[in-house]
Design a protein around this motif. Sequence first.
Motif, short mmCIF file in Angstrom:
data_model
loop_
_atom_site.label_atom_id
_atom_site.label_comp_id
_atom_site.label_asym_id
_atom_site.label_seq_id
_atom_site.Cartn_x
_atom_site.Cartn_y
_atom_site.Cartn_z
N LYS A 296 -18.76 2.93 12.17
CA LYS A 296 -18.19 2.22 10.17
C LYS A 296 -19.48 2.34 9.22
O LYS A 296 -20.56 1.12 10.11
N ASN A 297 -18.54 3.01 8.40
CA ASN A 297 -20.22 2.56 7.07
C ASN A 297 -21.43 3.13 8.26
O ASN A 297 -22.35 2.49 7.43
N VAL A 298 -21.38 4.52 8.59
CA VAL A 298 -22.52 4.77 9.23
C VAL A 298 -23.38 6.33 8.09
O VAL A 298 -22.29 7.14 8.12
N HIS A 299 -24.41 6.31 7.32
CA HIS A 299 -25.30 7.06 6.78
C HIS A 299 -25.97 8.27 7.40
O HIS A 299 -27.17 7.10 7.70
N ILE A 300 -25.55 8.79 7.90
CA ILE A 300 -27.03 9.65 8.62
C ILE A 300 -27.45 11.02 7.47
O ILE A 300 -26.61 11.85 7.07
N ILE A 301 -28.71 10.75 6.94
CA ILE A 301 -28.38 11.70 6.06
C ILE A 301 -30.09 12.65 6.69
O ILE A 301 -31.25 12.58 6.68
N THR A 302 -29.40 14.15 6.99
CA THR A 302 -30.06 14.76 7.04
C THR A 302 -29.62 16.38 6.45
O THR A 302 -27.91 16.58 6.67
N ALA A 303 -30.55 17.54 6.50
CA ALA A 303 -30.58 19.11 6.49
C ALA A 303 -29.73 19.48 7.40
O ALA A 303 -29.31 20.99 6.81
N LYS A 304 -29.84 18.91 8.60
CA LYS A 304 -29.40 20.37 9.77
C LYS A 304 -27.76 20.04 10.07
O LYS A 304 -27.90 18.58 10.19
N GLN A 305 -27.25 21.06 10.33
CA GLN A 305 -25.75 20.45 10.71
C GLN A 305 -25.82 20.96 12.05
O GLN A 305 -26.17 21.98 12.41
N PRO A 306 -24.65 21.21 12.45
CA PRO A 306 -23.57 20.03 11.71
C PRO A 306 -24.28 18.48 12.25
O PRO A 306 -25.23 18.54 13.41
N VAL A 307 -23.85 17.42 11.59
CA VAL A 307 -24.57 16.46 11.85
C VAL A 307 -24.37 15.45 13.49
O VAL A 307 -25.05 14.59 14.04
N PHE A 308 -23.10 15.22 13.74
CA PHE A 308 -22.43 15.21 14.94
C PHE A 308 -21.87 16.21 16.08
O PHE A 308 -21.59 17.28 15.80
N THR B 35 -21.53 16.93 20.04
CA THR B 35 -20.54 15.42 21.07
C THR B 35 -20.85 16.33 22.13
O THR B 35 -20.09 18.12 22.53
N ASN B 36 -20.46 16.33 23.50
CA ASN B 36 -19.77 16.95 24.74
C ASN B 36 -19.83 16.21 25.79
O ASN B 36 -20.51 14.38 26.44
N GLY B 37 -18.18 15.39 26.67
CA GLY B 37 -17.85 14.86 27.32
C GLY B 37 -17.97 13.98 27.30
O GLY B 37 -18.40 12.85 27.36
N TYR B 38 -16.70 13.02 25.91
CA TYR B 38 -17.06 12.09 25.52
C TYR B 38 -15.06 11.75 24.91
O TYR B 38 -14.63 12.42 25.50
N ARG B 39 -15.16 10.24 25.39
CA ARG B 39 -13.59 10.01 25.11
C ARG B 39 -13.54 8.87 23.80
O ARG B 39 -13.91 8.31 23.78
N ASN B 40 -13.18 9.30 22.67
CA ASN B 40 -13.01 8.43 21.97
C ASN B 40 -13.81 7.69 21.05
O ASN B 40 -14.83 7.27 21.03
N ILE B 41 -14.18 8.87 19.81
CA ILE B 41 -14.88 8.20 19.12
C ILE B 41 -13.82 8.15 18.04
O ILE B 41 -13.72 9.37 17.46
N GLN B 42 -14.39 7.29 16.92
CA GLN B 42 -13.93 6.90 15.85
C GLN B 42 -14.88 6.60 14.82
O GLN B 42 -16.16 5.87 14.23
N ILE B 43 -14.67 7.38 13.28
CA ILE B 43 -15.58 7.92 12.14
C ILE B 43 -15.14 7.39 11.16
O ILE B 43 -14.26 7.82 10.70
N THR B 44 -15.36 5.19 10.67
CA THR B 44 -14.36 5.05 9.61
C THR B 44 -15.44 5.04 8.18
O THR B 44 -16.82 5.01 8.90
N GLU B 45 -14.93 4.73 7.30
CA GLU B 45 -16.13 4.48 6.14
C GLU B 45 -15.81 3.28 5.99
O GLU B 45 -15.17 2.67 6.17
#
Length: 301
Positions: free
Chosen positions: A277-289, A291-301
Motif C-alpha cells: 500500500k502506497n509503495v513507490h519503486i523508482i526504477t528504469a528497468k521494466q517490469p517493476v514487478f 512474480t513466480n509461484g505466488y498467491r494473492n498479491i494486492q497492490i494499492t495506493e
Amino acid sequence: MKGEKYLKSLKNKSVLTADDFLPARDFLRPKMALFVDYNKVLIDGPTFKNLPNFVMNPQHCTNLVIRNVQINNGYRAQNGDGIDISSCKNVMIYKCTVTAGDDGICMKLSGEKTPGVPELANVIIADCIVYHAHGGFVIGSNTDGSMQNIFVNNCSFIGTDMEVRVKSNAGRGGTVKQVYIQNIHMANILNEAMGFDTCYADMPAGKEKSTLYEQPNNKVPDFSNFYFQNIYCNGAAKAISIKGMPDALIRQLYFKDMVIASKSGFNCENAADLFLKNVHIITAKQPVFETNGYRNIQITE
C-alpha cells in the motif's frame, strides 16, 4: 581455518594439556564479548575494533540492554559480525553504531544440543546506524526454533550489502513471525534493499545450491507476518527480493508507505498474501514487478 582444523584433531585425545593448544593459538578467531545464560545484563558505551570473529554474541540471556556501543570491524573480516543475538528474550539495542565484516545487527536461533526448543522473543532495536555490513538488520541463517516479536525503529543503513536480510534453509529453519520494521532510512545499498531467502546457500565446499531442495523436510523455514512501514531508500541494486520454497511459502508480508530508488524492482518467488500500500519503486528497468509461484498479491495506493 588452520586453528579449527587442528582443534578437531584433538577430539580423539583423552587427556589435554595447555601445550596441546599452542599450535592452534595463532590461528584461532575468538569472539570478543560472549555472554551465556545471564539475566539482567547492561552493556553501555564500549568501543570494539578489528575483531577476528563475532564482536558481541549474547546467548540464552534474558533482560539484556546494549546501548551506545561502537563497533568498527574491517569489511573483509570473515564472520566479523557486529551484534549477534542468539536465543535471547527481552532485548533492547539502542543508539549503537556498527561497521562489520559480515552481518551488522543479527537475530539467530542457535542449534546447540540443549533441552527444549531455542526461542528468541521481545527484541527492540532503535536509533541505530549500520554502515558497511553484509546486512544492516539480519535474521538467520540459523532460525531453528521460534522467533517472534521483533521491533526495528528509526534506524539508518548506509553502504550495506543489504538493508533487511532474512535468510535460512531446510535443515536449520524454524518459525519467524511478528517482525515490525518502520521508519528506516537507507542509501547506497549494494544489492537488495530488502530480501527474503529460504534457500540460503551457506553450504560446505563441494555442495551445489540446488541440493538444498534435496535435504530432508525437517526444520523447514516458516516466515510470516512481517510488517514494513515508512521505508526510504536512495540507491539499491534491487528494491525487494522474496525467494520462498515451493512447499513452504513465505506468507503475510505487509509493505506500507515506502519509496525505493533502485536499478531493478520487485521480485517474488514462492510467496503468498503480500500486501503493498502506497509503495513507490523508482526504477528504469521494466517490469517493476516480477512474480513466480505466488498467491494473492494486492497492490494499492
